[in-house]
Scaffold this active site. Structure first.
Site, PDB file in Angstrom:
ATOM      1  N   SER A 174       4.288  -6.645   0.150  1.00 54.64           N
ATOM      2  CA  SER A 174       3.595  -7.657  -0.639  1.00 54.64           C
ATOM      3  C   SER A 174       4.372  -7.914  -1.920  1.00 54.64           C
ATOM      4  O   SER A 174       5.174  -7.090  -2.347  1.00 54.64           O
ATOM      5  CB  SER A 174       2.167  -7.199  -0.977  1.00 54.64           C
ATOM      6  OG  SER A 174       1.409  -7.044   0.196  1.00 54.64           O
ATOM      7  N   LEU A 188       0.822  -2.468  -5.228  1.00 53.99           N
ATOM      8  CA  LEU A 188       1.038  -3.532  -4.254  1.00 53.99           C
ATOM      9  C   LEU A 188       1.826  -2.912  -3.117  1.00 53.99           C
ATOM     10  O   LEU A 188       2.758  -2.149  -3.359  1.00 53.99           O
ATOM     11  CB  LEU A 188       1.866  -4.665  -4.864  1.00 53.99           C
ATOM     12  CG  LEU A 188       1.149  -5.834  -5.505  1.00 53.99           C
ATOM     13  CD1 LEU A 188       2.165  -6.796  -6.115  1.00 53.99           C
ATOM     14  CD2 LEU A 188       0.265  -6.566  -4.523  1.00 53.99           C
ATOM     15  N   ASP A 189       1.466  -3.257  -1.894  1.00 52.85           N
ATOM     16  CA  ASP A 189       2.177  -2.707  -0.745  1.00 52.85           C
ATOM     17  C   ASP A 189       3.650  -3.101  -0.767  1.00 52.85           C
ATOM     18  O   ASP A 189       4.036  -4.110  -1.361  1.00 52.85           O
ATOM     19  CB  ASP A 189       1.538  -3.201   0.558  1.00 52.85           C
ATOM     20  CG  ASP A 189       0.149  -2.639   0.762  1.00 52.85           C
ATOM     21  OD1 ASP A 189      -0.088  -1.485   0.371  1.00 52.85           O
ATOM     22  OD2 ASP A 189      -0.698  -3.368   1.298  1.00 52.85           O
ATOM     23  N   TYR A 190       4.450  -2.328  -0.071  1.00 56.19           N
ATOM     24  CA  TYR A 190       5.888  -2.538   0.053  1.00 56.19           C
ATOM     25  C   TYR A 190       6.208  -3.967   0.493  1.00 56.19           C
ATOM     26  O   TYR A 190       7.135  -4.591  -0.006  1.00 56.19           O
ATOM     27  CB  TYR A 190       6.411  -1.514   1.064  1.00 56.19           C
ATOM     28  CG  TYR A 190       7.892  -1.522   1.327  1.00 56.19           C
ATOM     29  CD1 TYR A 190       8.801  -1.178   0.335  1.00 56.19           C
ATOM     30  CD2 TYR A 190       8.385  -1.837   2.594  1.00 56.19           C
ATOM     31  CE1 TYR A 190      10.164  -1.155   0.590  1.00 56.19           C
ATOM     32  CE2 TYR A 190       9.741  -1.810   2.862  1.00 56.19           C
ATOM     33  CZ  TYR A 190      10.626  -1.474   1.862  1.00 56.19           C
ATOM     34  OH  TYR A 190      11.977  -1.446   2.115  1.00 56.19           O
TER      35      TYR A 190
END
Length: 195
Positions: free
Chosen positions: A45, A41-43
């Protein structure tokens, strides 16, 4: 037997255990040895991140060939219209090619903890939420899809990966499941022996 950890990754936490720049990582929330994220998961998100000690299970969860559906709740800038929802459902063309059709629908704001820092209501006075289910995992795909149809994502929460649900886990909380799965190499060796 495999151990699977379901973690509610908070906002602005890296999906890895170390960082040279001092940012928050998974090690700040989960102290389990020998586990690795099945996907990421992106930073910026939030939501469900699966981790396990089983490399075969990581492959079955994260590899695009297995098409595990991923469900997201996205808070958008503005209230999405029917035309934009229809475009998401049909699939759109991004700069790296067309997306598969997605399941997309408007939803009421989900019952989740307030993000820190919260969305600024003065900068974004009108927002709306959608639930989006995709079966591919390109870089920042949901954000790029919603921006493409004119409704940029302000907050993104992954609610499910395949059969695993975020449920009532608060940001930073996790739970562990023990999976009793057949070994992936067993079927291959039987086929070889039968030839």
């Amino acid at each position: 037997m495999s151990q699977l950890y379901l973690l509610h990754k908070p906002y602005r936490v890296l999906s890895q255990f170390r960082d040279d720049r001092g940012r928050a990582t998974l090690a700040d929330y989960l102290r389990a040895k020998g586990v690795y994220p099945a996907g990421r998961l992106d930073y910026d998100s939030e939501g469900l991140l699966l981790l396990t000690d089983d490399g075969g299970l990581i492959h079955r969860i994260a590899h695009p060939r297995h098409k595990q559906p991923k469900t997201y709740w996205a808070q958008l800038e503005g209230e999405i219209d029917d035309e934009a929802l229809a475009a998401l459902r049909q699939g759109i063309t991004l700069n790296d090619g067309p997306t598969r059709p997605a399941r997309a629908r408007r939803i009421a704001p989900p019952t989740v903890a307030e993000r820190t820092p919260p969305i600024d209501p003065r900068r974004h006075p009108r927002t709306g939420w959608i639930e989006l289910e995709i079966s591919e995992g390109r870089n920042r795909q949901v954000r790029r899809m919603t921006a493409h149809v004119g409704f940029p994502t302000l907050r993104l929460i992954r609610a499910a990966v395949g059969p695993w649900q975020l449920g009532d886990l608060a940001p930073g909380e996790w739970r562990r499941e023990t999976l009793h799965m057949p070994r992936t190499t067993r079927g291959k060796s039987r086929r070889r022996a039968a030839r």
